[in-house]
Design a protein around this motif. Structure first.
Motif, mmCIF file in Angstrom:
data_model
loop_
_atom_site.group_PDB
_atom_site.id
_atom_site.type_symbol
_atom_site.label_atom_id
_atom_site.label_comp_id
_atom_site.label_asym_id
_atom_site.label_seq_id
_atom_site.Cartn_x
_atom_site.Cartn_y
_atom_site.Cartn_z
ATOM 1 N N ALA A 54 49.501 41.659 25.326
ATOM 2 C CA ALA A 54 49.420 41.953 26.760
ATOM 3 C C ALA A 54 47.980 42.238 27.156
ATOM 4 N N VAL A 55 47.679 41.983 28.421
ATOM 5 C CA VAL A 55 46.361 42.284 28.968
ATOM 6 C C VAL A 55 46.561 42.904 30.346
ATOM 7 N N GLU A 56 45.819 43.977 30.615
ATOM 8 C CA GLU A 56 45.856 44.645 31.912
ATOM 9 C C GLU A 56 44.472 44.581 32.532
ATOM 10 N N PHE A 57 44.423 44.575 33.871
ATOM 11 C CA PHE A 57 43.132 44.436 34.544
ATOM 12 C C PHE A 57 43.192 44.989 35.961
ATOM 13 N N VAL A 58 42.013 45.250 36.520
ATOM 14 C CA VAL A 58 41.862 45.731 37.893
ATOM 15 C C VAL A 58 40.678 45.009 38.528
ATOM 16 N N LEU A 59 40.558 45.128 39.842
ATOM 17 C CA LEU A 59 39.325 44.708 40.484
ATOM 18 C C LEU A 59 38.210 45.590 39.944
ATOM 19 N N GLU A 60 37.109 44.997 39.531
ATOM 20 C CA GLU A 60 36.065 45.788 38.895
ATOM 21 C C GLU A 60 35.546 46.897 39.802
ATOM 22 N N LYS A 61 35.477 46.637 41.094
ATOM 23 C CA LYS A 61 34.954 47.654 42.012
ATOM 24 C C LYS A 61 35.867 48.878 42.097
ATOM 25 N N ASP A 62 37.115 48.745 41.621
ATOM 26 C CA ASP A 62 38.046 49.872 41.636
ATOM 27 C C ASP A 62 38.017 50.679 40.343
ATOM 28 N N CYS A 63 37.202 50.250 39.373
ATOM 29 C CA CYS A 63 37.111 50.970 38.105
ATOM 30 C C CYS A 63 36.146 52.149 38.241
ATOM 31 N N PRO A 64 36.553 53.370 37.889
ATOM 32 C CA PRO A 64 35.678 54.537 38.045
ATOM 33 C C PRO A 64 34.658 54.712 36.928
ATOM 34 N N TYR A 65 34.733 53.912 35.858
ATOM 35 C CA TYR A 65 33.761 54.041 34.775
ATOM 36 C C TYR A 65 32.351 53.676 35.276
ATOM 37 N N PRO A 66 31.317 54.265 34.704
ATOM 38 C CA PRO A 66 29.931 53.935 35.096
ATOM 39 C C PRO A 66 29.472 52.617 34.461
ATOM 40 N N LEU A 67 29.958 51.511 34.988
ATOM 41 C CA LEU A 67 29.640 50.188 34.454
ATOM 42 C C LEU A 67 28.266 49.724 34.932
ATOM 43 N N PRO A 68 27.631 48.812 34.201
ATOM 44 C CA PRO A 68 26.316 48.310 34.614
ATOM 45 C C PRO A 68 26.338 47.642 35.977
ATOM 46 N N GLU A 69 27.478 47.032 36.332
ATOM 47 C CA GLU A 69 27.616 46.422 37.650
ATOM 48 C C GLU A 69 29.091 46.447 38.026
ATOM 49 N N LYS A 70 29.357 46.289 39.333
ATOM 50 C CA LYS A 70 30.733 46.267 39.808
ATOM 51 C C LYS A 70 30.847 45.206 40.887
ATOM 52 N N GLY A 71 31.085 43.967 40.438
ATOM 53 C CA GLY A 71 31.140 42.845 41.354
ATOM 54 C C GLY A 71 32.355 42.878 42.262
ATOM 55 N N GLU A 72 32.167 42.463 43.511
ATOM 56 C CA GLU A 72 33.253 42.411 44.486
ATOM 57 C C GLU A 72 34.304 41.389 44.090
ATOM 58 N N ARG A 73 33.884 40.322 43.407
ATOM 59 C CA ARG A 73 34.809 39.265 43.000
ATOM 60 C C ARG A 73 34.883 39.181 41.482
ATOM 61 N N SER A 74 34.850 40.330 40.835
ATOM 62 C CA SER A 74 34.936 40.391 39.377
ATOM 63 C C SER A 74 36.205 41.117 38.962
ATOM 64 N N ILE A 75 36.758 40.697 37.828
ATOM 65 C CA ILE A 75 37.942 41.339 37.259
ATOM 66 C C ILE A 75 37.507 42.120 36.026
ATOM 67 N N PHE A 76 37.989 43.356 35.927
ATOM 68 C CA PHE A 76 37.678 44.200 34.777
ATOM 69 C C PHE A 76 38.924 44.349 33.920
ATOM 70 N N VAL A 77 38.839 43.939 32.663
ATOM 71 C CA VAL A 77 39.953 44.070 31.724
ATOM 72 C C VAL A 77 39.996 45.516 31.240
ATOM 73 N N THR A 78 41.037 46.246 31.611
ATOM 74 C CA THR A 78 41.129 47.653 31.211
ATOM 75 C C THR A 78 41.597 47.795 29.773
ATOM 76 N N CYS A 79 42.502 46.900 29.345
ATOM 77 C CA CYS A 79 42.924 46.918 27.944
ATOM 78 C C CYS A 79 43.610 45.609 27.581
ATOM 79 N N ILE A 80 43.423 45.213 26.346
ATOM 80 C CA ILE A 80 44.086 44.033 25.811
ATOM 81 C C ILE A 80 44.553 44.381 24.406
ATOM 82 N N TYR A 81 45.802 44.097 24.123
ATOM 83 C CA TYR A 81 46.361 44.555 22.865
ATOM 84 C C TYR A 81 47.463 43.607 22.418
ATOM 85 N N GLY A 82 47.844 43.743 21.161
ATOM 86 C CA GLY A 82 48.865 42.860 20.623
ATOM 87 C C GLY A 82 49.592 43.469 19.459
#
Length: 261
Positions: free
Chosen positions: A157-185
């Motif tokens: 499974a893989v989960e994701f959010v709009l990157e701009k909605d991620c509260p982590y201090p990321l190097p960038e937060k693109g308006e049209r970027s997807i941030f993978v919160t977790c991927i596991y198997g």
């Protein structure tokens, strides 16, 4: 110092099924140390996440010592006293890549994916996590994640959010970027389906006109995702080192990786 700063638990809403259990372990740590205990939702305080360098959906801080792994109160106290990992070895198996029989949207199938987290103390966490996922359904994809199956068995499974909605201090937060919160198997079959899930998500995201797929990954371990070679092999070219974090049995370097779509 502990008396002044106390024990703090930082969490990202109901993102993690371990949240309530981790909060309880942190509270027990504070009781054993005779220190104050506070909880902080970084979704409501992204500036706090930036200042404290929080990159996990659950992190315990004892004084100024951060523990992001889901450990018991006793384990966390032992890590705190050592200012480092516990003894023992973290075993990570590299499995051959495979293709699942089908992939479905994660909505309504959280209980199929939950065993991957190896958390059997969830209590009412499923309902709260499902509500959290509902709030993070991506436009164009109409889902907050995908789940892979072989017959009726969930294998990844893989989960994701709009990157701009991620509260982590990321190097960038693109308006049209997807941030993978977790991927596991699941490792039960001895096959790794995560690479296929990454490519599947990238294709769907490209069709929906997203511009990038981003993730945090461990250098050598699957924590918070990874290892990084999994993503390098799938076209993630930009790589930014973030920091060294504590796992139960070792220190790990985590990086931010990006795949242009």
């Amino acid at each position: 110092m502990i008396e002044e700063q106390g024990v703090n638990f930082y969490f990202w809403g109901n993102k993690c099924l371990w949240k309530e259990w981790m909060a309880e372990q942190a509270r027990l740590v504070s009781e054993k140390l005779g220190a104050d205990f506070q909880q902080h939702d970084i979704a409501l305080q992204p500036e706090l996440a930036r200042r404290k360098r929080i990159f996990f959906p659950g992190t315990v801080e004892i004084g100024d010592f951060k523990i992001p792994y889901p450990g018991t109160a006793e384990e966390m106290l032992a890590s705190f006293k050592r200012r480092g990992p516990l003894g023992g070895e973290l075993k990570v198996r590299k499995l051959p890549a495979g293709i699942p029989q089908r992939i479905e949207k994660l909505k309504g199938k959280l209980k199929d994916a939950a065993p991957f987290c190896r958390e059997d103390r969830q209590r009412n966490s499923f309902r709260e996590k499902e509500k959290w996922l509902e709030k993070h359904i991506l436009p164009g994809l109409n889902t907050p994640g995908y789940i892979a199956y072989n017959a009726e068995e969930a294998v990844g499974a893989v989960e994701f959010v709009l990157e701009k909605d991620c509260p982590y201090p990321l190097p960038e937060k693109g308006e049209r970027s997807i941030f993978v919160t977790c991927i596991y198997g699941s490792s039960e079959e001895g096959v790794d389906y995560r690479g296929y899930l990454i490519d599947f998500l990238a294709q769907k995201a490209r069709e929906a006109r997203y511009q990038a797929l981003n993730v945090l990954a461990g250098e050598k371990t699957p924590y918070p995702n990874g290892p990084v070679e999994l993503f390098r092999a799938r076209g993630f070219e930009k790589e930014v080192f973030l920091e060294r974090i504590l796992l139960r049995n070792c220190w790990e370097n985590i990086s931010y990786l990006q795949r242009k779509l």
